[in-house]
Design an enzyme around this catalytic site. Structure first.
Site, PDB file in Angstrom:
ATOM      1  NE  ARG A  58       8.213  19.116  14.896  1.00 17.24           N
ATOM      2  CZ  ARG A  58       9.025  18.796  15.744  1.00 17.24           C
ATOM      3  NH1 ARG A  58       9.999  19.358  15.984  1.00 17.24           N
ATOM      4  NH2 ARG A  58       8.782  17.782  16.626  1.00 17.24           N
ATOM      5  CE  LYS A  90      15.607   0.917  29.269  1.00 16.90           C
ATOM      6  NZ  LYS A  90      16.441   1.886  29.782  1.00 16.90           N
ATOM      7  N   GLY A 149       6.453   9.634  21.862  1.00 16.17           N
ATOM      8  CA  GLY A 149       7.724   9.122  21.611  1.00 16.17           C
ATOM      9  C   GLY A 149       8.092   8.838  20.110  1.00 16.17           C
ATOM     10  N   GLY A 154       6.708  14.266  22.908  1.00 14.24           N
ATOM     11  CA  GLY A 154       6.593  14.579  24.445  1.00 14.24           C
ATOM     12  C   GLY A 154       5.095  14.770  24.998  1.00 14.24           C
TER      13      GLY A 154
HETATM   14  P1  AMP Z   1      10.017   3.459  22.541  1.00 10.39           P
HETATM   15  O1  AMP Z   1      10.784   4.755  22.351  1.00 10.39           O
HETATM   16  O2  AMP Z   1      10.096   3.230  24.082  1.00 10.39           O
HETATM   17  O3  AMP Z   1       8.838   3.248  21.791  1.00 10.39           O
HETATM   18  O4  AMP Z   1      10.921   2.192  21.893  1.00 10.39           O
HETATM   19  C1  AMP Z   1      11.278   2.111  20.635  1.00 10.39           C
HETATM   20  C2  AMP Z   1      12.488   1.227  20.668  1.00 10.39           C
HETATM   21  O5  AMP Z   1      12.000  -0.115  21.132  1.00 10.39           O
HETATM   22  C3  AMP Z   1      12.800   1.056  19.218  1.00 10.39           C
HETATM   23  O6  AMP Z   1      14.208   1.531  19.128  1.00 10.39           O
HETATM   24  C4  AMP Z   1      13.108  -0.404  19.081  1.00 10.39           C
HETATM   25  O7  AMP Z   1      14.170  -0.944  18.605  1.00 10.39           O
HETATM   26  C5  AMP Z   1      13.033  -0.968  20.408  1.00 10.39           C
HETATM   27  N1  AMP Z   1      12.560  -2.296  20.658  1.00 10.39           N
HETATM   28  C6  AMP Z   1      11.561  -2.728  20.277  1.00 10.39           C
HETATM   29  N2  AMP Z   1      11.515  -3.984  20.366  1.00 10.39           N
HETATM   30  C7  AMP Z   1      12.409  -4.472  20.945  1.00 10.39           C
HETATM   31  C8  AMP Z   1      12.975  -5.788  21.405  1.00 10.39           C
HETATM   32  N3  AMP Z   1      12.450  -6.756  21.582  1.00 10.39           N
HETATM   33  N4  AMP Z   1      14.303  -5.678  22.204  1.00 10.39           N
HETATM   34  C9  AMP Z   1      15.002  -4.612  22.226  1.00 10.39           C
HETATM   35  N5  AMP Z   1      14.549  -3.350  21.582  1.00 10.39           N
HETATM   36  C10 AMP Z   1      13.208  -3.213  21.393  1.00 10.39           C
END
Ligand code: AMP
Length: 396
Positions: free
Chosen positions: A35, A198, A354, A377
């Protein structure tokens, strides 16, 4: 877009909002200098013009109170080294001491103010506090993309005291240009690769980008909510049951807008959420009980590759597997390599929002994509179609 290039800072004091919210170790040493490096071009331009730079930032979450552990004085040596100019420091961001230090500043000099968030007025967006800050400089420069989604005193409110003398720094300008290149002027076909854990955290993004993209690649944990909603068997895979209807709606909406959705067809399933679990490749619709999908399968990656290689604009947000475990990182690495290949062939690729950046950095894709956003964010909110207050304050 008014940027720092529209001003000559000769003899002027630039009040620059930077994002020096860097990680420190237990000895208060900076462990990631990204940064500070990112703000360097803006600061040097000001000095090279013959101006001086007064830097303001927050560090950590001191919640409106002074806390020596979160003092920006810990950054002084590292910042001096990176900028190649001695950084002076003042132990408050407002008040007599700050005023005197700002006044004494000469051309070519840098002054770093103490943590803005030692004052509760910063996060409250207090106008009186913003005005006091504004009196320290002649021109306001916002180069803190990481906090542009917050209407804080130093990121947003302060701009009203700089009518005609406010602008974006280089980092902000680059971030804004990158978002525009994907969301407005992107060469077709435009593809979004969305992964992560999610659906619920990506819904607003999906809804906003459906109007702007041609292909939507869905991977990672989000996959299983879609698959189950379609009637597939997902075993013990992560799944948001209450979002199934929404998943079907998204698929419908995509279809009506002519967006091709690409979901995994096979996955690497594991019998435990553990790097050393037993694994097998199974069809995404036929994951046995006791097994969970943790990475994209080989056939899926072939299909993703076909789409990614024909894309001219690519947005990547979120890993397609549990990349933190080496045995389930292969899909994410493969997608990164595909985006690298597409970029080399002339596509524009943006990674951001994210935790995506963590995956990209871990596997060294940082220099292979066109642009990696510095704001988690702030980038997410931009992709959701929101106008960031820190950006509006300069452009309005
Ligand atoms: P996000 O912050 O929503 O981009 O999510 C990132 C997280 O999603 C990471 O920590 C990954 O380990 C998790 N992730 C990706 N694929 C899977 C999966 N098939 N099952 C569980 N967690 C997952």
């Amino acid at each position: 877009m008014t940027t720092i290039d529209d001003f000559n800072f000769d003899g002027k004091k630039a009040l620059v909002r930077v994002d020096f919210n860097v990680p420190l170790n237990e000895k208060f040493e900076v462990t990631d200098t990204n940064r500070i490096e990112a703000a360097r071009p803006t600061i040097l331009k000001i000095l090279e013009d013959g101006g001086s730079a007064i830097l303001m930032s927050h560090l950590g979450r001191p919640k409106g109170k002074s806390d020596p552990d979160m003092s920006l004085k810990h950054l002084v040596d590292k910042a001096s080294e990176i900028l190649g100019v001695k950084v002076n420091f003042v132990a408050d961001c407002i008040g007599e001491e700050a005023k005197a230090a700002a006044q004494a500043l000469k051309s070519g000099e840098i002054l770093l103010l103490e943590n803005l968030r030692f004052h509760a007025e910063e996060e409250a967006g207090d106008a009186g506090f913003a005005k006091e800050l504004s009196e320290l400089g002649d021109i306001y420069v916002n180069d803190a993309f990481g906090t542009a989604h917050r209407a804080h005193a130093s990121t947003t409110i302060i701009a009203r005291y700089f009518e005609g003398s406010k602008c974006f720094g280089y980092l902000m300008a680059k971030e804004i240009a990158a978002i525009k290149k994907v969301m407005e002027t992107g060469e077709k076909p435009v593809t979004a690769v969305l992964g992560g854990a999610k659906v619920s955290s990506k819904i607003t993004i999906i809804e906003n980008i459906l109007d702007k993209i041609d292909h939507l690649i869905i991977g990672g944990g989000m996959t299983y909510t879609f698959v189950k909603a379609r009637g597939g068997k997902v075993g013990d895979s992560i799944c948001e049951d209450d979002k199934q209807e929404l998943a079907l709606e998204i698929l419908e909406k995509a279809k009506s807008k002519g967006v091709e959705v690409h979901l995994p067809v096979d996955v690497v399933a594991a019998d435990d959420f553990n790097n050393n679990a037993n694994t097998k490749v199974v069809s995404v619709d036929e994951i046995p009980e006791g097994w969970q999908g943790l990475d994209a399968g080989p056939e899926t990656l072939e299909r993703f590759k076909e789409v990614i290689l024909k894309s001219r604009t690519i947005l990547w947000n979120g890993p397609v597997g549990v990349f933190e475990m080496p045995n389930f990182a292969k899909g994410t690495i493969a997608v990164g390599n595909q985006i690298d290949e597409a970029t080399k062939a002339g596509a524009f690729s943006l990674v951001g929002g994210g935790d995506s950046v963590a995956a990209v950095k871990q596997f060294g894709f940082e220099d292979k994509v066109s642009y990696v956003s510095t704001g988690g964010g702030a980038m997410l909110e931009s992709l959701e179609g929101k106008t960031l207050p820190g950006i509006a304050a300069i452009t309005d």
